[in-house]
Structures are given as C-alpha cells and as structure tokens.
Enzyme design. Structure first.
Site, mmCIF file in Angstrom:
data_model
loop_
_atom_site.group_PDB
_atom_site.id
_atom_site.type_symbol
_atom_site.label_atom_id
_atom_site.label_comp_id
_atom_site.label_asym_id
_atom_site.label_seq_id
_atom_site.Cartn_x
_atom_site.Cartn_y
_atom_site.Cartn_z
ATOM 1 C CG HIS A 38 -2.895 -3.342 9.021
ATOM 2 N ND1 HIS A 38 -2.689 -2.428 8.001
ATOM 3 C CD2 HIS A 38 -4.121 -3.876 8.804
ATOM 4 C CE1 HIS A 38 -3.751 -2.407 7.223
ATOM 5 N NE2 HIS A 38 -4.631 -3.277 7.674
ATOM 6 C CG HIS A 115 -3.317 -5.644 1.390
ATOM 7 N ND1 HIS A 115 -2.531 -4.527 1.570
ATOM 8 C CD2 HIS A 115 -4.574 -5.276 1.753
ATOM 9 C CE1 HIS A 115 -3.276 -3.536 2.027
ATOM 10 N NE2 HIS A 115 -4.516 -3.963 2.139
#
Length: 324
Positions: A38, A115
C-alpha cells in the site's frame, strides 16, 4: 513486535518463475494470489519540498506555519513502507499502489510519487523496477496508478510515454482478464500490467482501465471492522472480468494522528493491530472464493509475502488432487 527483514536474501525474487509451467490463471476463480504493498513508494519522502497537493488546506497551512516540525510529523504519518522497490520485489511483492503528482510551480512535466509529501521521481522508480525485471524474466508486476494530482493533459501524455519507453515490449496489452495465464505472459515476454485510472489512457492498448482492478477501501482505524469489510467485499466482488484488491490496511483519522502525533503510523496504528490483520491473511484459502491481490503496510514487519505466495502452491496442490 519483532520485525522480520523480509527484503533481505532474495528469497522470493523468482517465486512466479518457480511455479509449475502450466496454464494457471492470475484471475479468479483460478487466481494466483499476489502480495502487494500500500502506498508502495513511501519509503522515502522529501521534507524539503512543499507539502503535496493531495493534502487538505489546513494541513498545508500548518506546514507553512510550522515547517520543520509539521513535516517531521507528516513523515511519520505519510510513510507506509520501509523497503525500496528493489527490496519489495526481492521480498516477493508484485502489486504496487501508486499515486503521482506534478510539483506546482515547477517548470516542465516531471512527475513524482506523492503521499502527503513528495517522493522520488516516477521515472527513477520505474527504472528500478525494470532493472529487476531484466534480471528476473519470469516475474510479472502489477502497477496501479490510481491517484493523480496537479496533472494536466500534458502530464498524462508525459507519464504514459514514460511507461512505454521504460518497459517497452514488457507491457501486456489490455485484454480479457480470463485469458491471462502465466504461460501466456511468459510466451509473449510480458512482465508489466499497468492500470491507469484516468480518461487520458483510453484507447491505448497497453494501459488497462481502472475498472479492471477494483480495490474497495474500508477507511477504518478498527481491525475488526476492517476484516469484516474484507470478507464482505470478497463475497460481493465480480466473479469475472476484473482482478480484485483486498486492502488489508487501517486508515488514520485526524483524531488518530492527533492522539499518536509523536509515534506515527507504524508505531501507533499498524504494529499494535498487525496480529489481527495477519490472522485474517493467514486464514485465507485458495480457489474460487479466495483472495486475489492483498496489500499491506510495512510488508517487512511480518511473513506477509510468504503467506500470500504459499496460497498459490496450495491451489496447485488442490488442482492436482482433483479427478481428471
């Protein structure tokens, strides 16, 4: 929790190539079971760059006001992996969850992983993956580009052309999922399946649409709710026409970050809940109702990749025992 250095030793560098050469399918109901990561690229983020455009306005404000302190906190909550692409590949990871962005205000069309904070240039990551594939000709990777930020049409053209240039003939054309077998991929020397969740890729044969790889998201901090969600979405998934990603991850809320501010994602949320999550992973069985792709945070903390990979051997053993 004791950590396990999953990225050391190349133990799973050739696990696909080690499977028997028979027409076993990647898709369900005859899946190969694929371990994935992930936010695969977050093993390094740039604390000197501006906060990413994927962040809310108040986060950008705090980062501006308390630059060094805010970014140190963001690093702890943005990083979901410790291993590089090469180390993840050697550990057996074959599915990569990728989010990308341009840098607002930067000239040119360069694309970065993102991110919360910016990561490496996408080109550098792709080259690292391609180097591994050149050395391991029977390994196949799934690259899932599913979030895009601050990207205009010219950025998408740049990224798609980059994918073509880096991987070339390794790219598998979009086709019926049911036709994908290891033999088919090996015979055609295909090693990369790219999913591109944006209209810019429509009509480009080597770009697979996002609807062929649904990845339901539990969006919870509670491990029991997560496992219930994973079970429900497995039962309700399409039985043909697409792959399926089970995201075995917990997602922090704003109050989670506030409570665990100095500890970070790994210490405050992931490590303490890994036993429950891994119990669910270990309970999975191969076959028609089995998982397809499973993703995890910090893949090196447990025996995650080995557990998922072994499902393939169980599937093949069951097939061999069936009457012909």
């Amino acid at each position: 929790m004791k950590t396990r250095p999953a990225g050391i030793g190349n133990t799973n560098a050739d696990w696909m190539g080690s499977l028997p050469s028979k027409s076993v399918h990647f898709y369900f109901p005859l899946p190969h079971h694929i371990p994935g990561s992930h936010d695969s690229f977050t093993y390094w983020v740039d604390v000197h760059a501006p906060v990413g455009p994927d962040q809310k306005v108040y986060v950008k404000y705090l980062a501006t006001m308390f630059s060094v302190l805010a970014k140190k906190v963001m690093v702890k909550w943005s990083m979901t992996q410790n291993l590089t692409f090469k180390e993840q590949l050697e550990a057996g990871i074959r599915y990569f969850d990728l989010r990308v962005s341009s840098k607002p205000g930067e000239s040119g069309n360069e694309i970065y992983f993102i991110h919360g904070l910016f990561g490496h240039k996408v080109c550098d990551g792709l080259l690292e993956i391609n180097t591994f594939l050149n050395r391991h000709r029977k390994e196949v990777v799934f690259l899932d580009f599913n979030h895009y930020y601050a990207m205009g049409a010219e950025h998408h053209v740049y990224l798609i052309n980059m994918l073509k240039q880096v991987f070339g003939r390794k790219l598998c054309n979009n086709c019926a999922v049911e036709s994908i077998t290891l033999d088919y991929l090996w015979q055609n020397k295909y090693q990369v399946i790219v999913f591109y969740h944006h209209p810019s890729a429509q009509g480009i044969p080597v770009m697979w649409p996002g609807n062929k790889i649904p990845a339901p998201w539990a969006n919870t901090t509670q491990p029991n709710k997560l496992t219930q969600f994973l079970e429900t979405t497995l039962r309700e998934r399409a039985k043909q026409g697409s792959f399926h990603v089970s995201q075995a991850i917990l997602t922090p809320k704003a109050n989670t970050v506030a409570k665990g501010l100095v500890w970070g994602l790994r210490s405050y949320l992931v490590e303490r809940n890994l036993p429950t999550i891994m119990s669910w992973v270990e309970a999975q069985r191969p076959g028609q109702e089995g998982v397809n792709i499973i993703t995890s945070d910090f893949v090196e903390l447990t025996d995650f990749a080995n557990i998922v990979i072994k499902l393939n051997n169980l599937l093949l053993s069951e097939q061999d025992r069936r009457p012909r």
